[in-house]
Design an enzyme around this catalytic site. Structure first.
Site, PDB file in Angstrom:
ATOM      1  N   MET A 113       0.841  -1.206   0.000  1.00 29.88           N
ATOM      2  CA  MET A 113       0.000   0.000   0.000  1.00 29.88           C
ATOM      3  C   MET A 113       0.875   1.254   0.000  1.00 29.88           C
ATOM      4  O   MET A 113       0.421   2.340   0.344  1.00 29.88           O
ATOM      5  CB  MET A 113      -0.940  -0.011   1.199  1.00 29.88           C
ATOM      6  CG  MET A 113      -1.908  -1.190   1.138  1.00 29.88           C
ATOM      7  SD  MET A 113      -3.411  -0.935   2.063  1.00 29.88           S
ATOM      8  CE  MET A 113      -2.785  -0.764   3.712  1.00 29.88           C
ATOM      9  N   GLY A 114       2.151   1.099  -0.363  1.00 29.68           N
ATOM     10  CA  GLY A 114       3.038   2.256  -0.470  1.00 29.68           C
ATOM     11  C   GLY A 114       3.573   2.713   0.877  1.00 29.68           C
ATOM     12  O   GLY A 114       3.524   1.968   1.850  1.00 29.68           O
ATOM     13  N   LEU A 131       6.723   3.148   1.419  1.00 27.55           N
ATOM     14  CA  LEU A 131       7.645   2.005   1.493  1.00 27.55           C
ATOM     15  C   LEU A 131       8.773   2.230   2.494  1.00 27.55           C
ATOM     16  O   LEU A 131       9.308   3.325   2.599  1.00 27.55           O
ATOM     17  CB  LEU A 131       8.233   1.719   0.108  1.00 27.55           C
ATOM     18  CG  LEU A 131       7.213   1.405  -0.992  1.00 27.55           C
ATOM     19  CD1 LEU A 131       7.942   1.078  -2.300  1.00 27.55           C
ATOM     20  CD2 LEU A 131       6.291   0.250  -0.598  1.00 27.55           C
ATOM     21  N   HIS A 161       9.312  -3.470   3.307  1.00 33.66           N
ATOM     22  CA  HIS A 161       8.849  -3.707   1.932  1.00 33.66           C
ATOM     23  C   HIS A 161      10.034  -4.048   1.015  1.00 33.66           C
ATOM     24  O   HIS A 161       9.959  -4.952   0.187  1.00 33.66           O
ATOM     25  CB  HIS A 161       8.174  -2.453   1.369  1.00 33.66           C
ATOM     26  CG  HIS A 161       6.936  -2.020   2.086  1.00 33.66           C
ATOM     27  ND1 HIS A 161       6.858  -0.837   2.796  1.00 33.66           N
ATOM     28  CD2 HIS A 161       5.710  -2.584   2.206  1.00 33.66           C
ATOM     29  CE1 HIS A 161       5.653  -0.712   3.312  1.00 33.66           C
ATOM     30  NE2 HIS A 161       4.924  -1.753   2.975  1.00 33.66           N
ATOM     31  N   ASP A 213       2.606  -9.382   8.892  1.00 32.02           N
ATOM     32  CA  ASP A 213       1.149  -9.576   8.845  1.00 32.02           C
ATOM     33  C   ASP A 213       0.908 -11.079   8.680  1.00 32.02           C
ATOM     34  O   ASP A 213       0.530 -11.550   7.604  1.00 32.02           O
ATOM     35  CB  ASP A 213       0.557  -8.772   7.692  1.00 32.02           C
ATOM     36  CG  ASP A 213       0.881  -7.293   7.832  1.00 32.02           C
ATOM     37  OD1 ASP A 213       0.230  -6.621   8.632  1.00 32.02           O
ATOM     38  OD2 ASP A 213       1.814  -6.809   7.157  1.00 32.02           O
ATOM     39  N   SER A 245       6.684  -0.316   9.878  1.00 32.38           N
ATOM     40  CA  SER A 245       5.311  -0.239   9.397  1.00 32.38           C
ATOM     41  C   SER A 245       5.069   1.157   8.843  1.00 32.38           C
ATOM     42  O   SER A 245       5.582   2.136   9.393  1.00 32.38           O
ATOM     43  CB  SER A 245       4.344  -0.493  10.561  1.00 32.38           C
ATOM     44  OG  SER A 245       3.036  -0.092  10.205  1.00 32.38           O
ATOM     45  N   SER A 246       4.294   1.236   7.773  1.00 32.23           N
ATOM     46  CA  SER A 246       3.966   2.551   7.210  1.00 32.23           C
ATOM     47  C   SER A 246       3.257   3.399   8.260  1.00 32.23           C
ATOM     48  O   SER A 246       3.394   4.621   8.287  1.00 32.23           O
ATOM     49  CB  SER A 246       3.057   2.384   5.995  1.00 32.23           C
ATOM     50  OG  SER A 246       3.651   1.480   5.085  1.00 32.23           O
TER      51      SER A 246
END
Ligand code: AMP
Length: 281
Positions: free
Chosen positions: A33-34, A36, A40, A153, A188-189
């Site tokens: 979901m970007g 990054l 990621h 996750d 985490s974003s």
């Protein structure tokens, strides 16, 4: 190394993947979901080891947000994201808009049972339906052979693995270890949404998880250690704990001992930000 292409339409994506398929090249996809971070990017590195072609997808999927404010506040950093991916040998960044993904009249929902009833599934209504629906679409849109997901996750990883098998999607799902900040906080974003103050408190979550896991490995009492961990989190500034539970790895059922391979799962709120983490016990 080929130049990074940013692709926004399914028709363009299909044109590219058709040529790769004709050449017999293995395609890897890294759905994101970007916003990054190194977590990621670790998936991208793993994908590079195993695939000739890499597609990173960036789509903030409205169907997996159960809270409109969470969707609105989710960080969006496309320019920086592309700059991070360019040196890694990624072939395509696929950035579909909502209309590409869910055109007018879209009414299909992919829903799993069992695995989705607990943990985040019990606290975020419709979340995993949204994940399963978008992942099914991303797998078919990208024609991927392999897909790379983070253990960060873990429930999602289990669900997506099952989904690909159940629907014969033909995508091998590869789980990759959680990447952490130096103080242990899982990258985490959403960490971008923490204030300076709550960012200092955030690693207490993993600290309490490690402590409980160590107690379990040493043959200690689960109930007592669990109650202690919850109290410590409250004291550390966490306002609400959605769950802090030990579960079996295979079917995510609750366990209080480690006779079967188990993981500790946690989701807790800090300064209005929901942090999740899990570790092997
Ligand atoms: P997201 O952008 O949060 O949807 O995450 C996209 C993918 O990156 C998912 O497979 C996540 O599990 C994975 N991921 C997120 N954070 C981490 C991390 N700290 N370490 C490894 N993988 C991660």
């Amino acid at each position: 190394m080929s130049a990074l292409r940013i692709v926004r339409t399914l028709s363009e994506l299909r044109e590219i993947t058709r040529a790769w398929k004709m050449a017999g090249e293995v395609i890897g996809v890294v759905p994101t979901m970007g916003a990054l971070h190194d977590g990621h990017l670790s998936l991208v590195h793993r994908a590079k080891e195993e695939c000739a072609r890499i597609i990173v997808t960036i789509f903030v999927n409205p169907k997996q947000f159960n809270n409109p404010d969470d969707l609105k506040n989710y960080p969006r950093t496309e320019v920086e994201d592309a700059a991070k991916l360019a040196p890694l040998g990624v072939d395509v960044v696929y950035v579909p808009d909502g209309e590409q993904m869910y055109p007018n009249g879209f009414c299909t929902n992919i829903s799993l049972s069992g695995l989705t009833d607990v943990l985040c599934g019990a606290h975020r209504a419709g979340h995993f339906d949204g994940v399963a629906t978008v992942v099914t679409k991303l797998f078919t849109q990208t024609s991927a052979d392999r897909a790379f997901f983070g253990e960060k996750d873990f429930q999602q990883l289990q669900i997506v693995t099952r989904l690909s098998l159940d629907l014969d999607l033909g995508v091998t799902v590869v789980g990759c270890p959680t990447i952490r900040e130096e103080d242990g906080l899982a990258m985490s974003s959403r960490n971008l949404l923490l204030s300076d103050r709550t960012r200092v408190w955030a690693p207490r979550l993993i600290e309490e998880m490690e402590k409980l896991a160590a107690t379990m490995r040493a043959g200690g009492d689960y109930e007592a250690a669990h109650a202690e961990a919850l109290a410590a989190l409250k004291t550390a500034g966490f306002t609400e704990v959605d769950y802090f539970e030990m579960r079996a790895v295979d079917d995510l059922s609750l366990v209080t001992d480690v006779k079967r391979p188990a993981r500790l799962f946690a989701a807790a709120w800090l300064g209005g930000v929901r942090l999740i983490d899990n570790i092997a016990v």
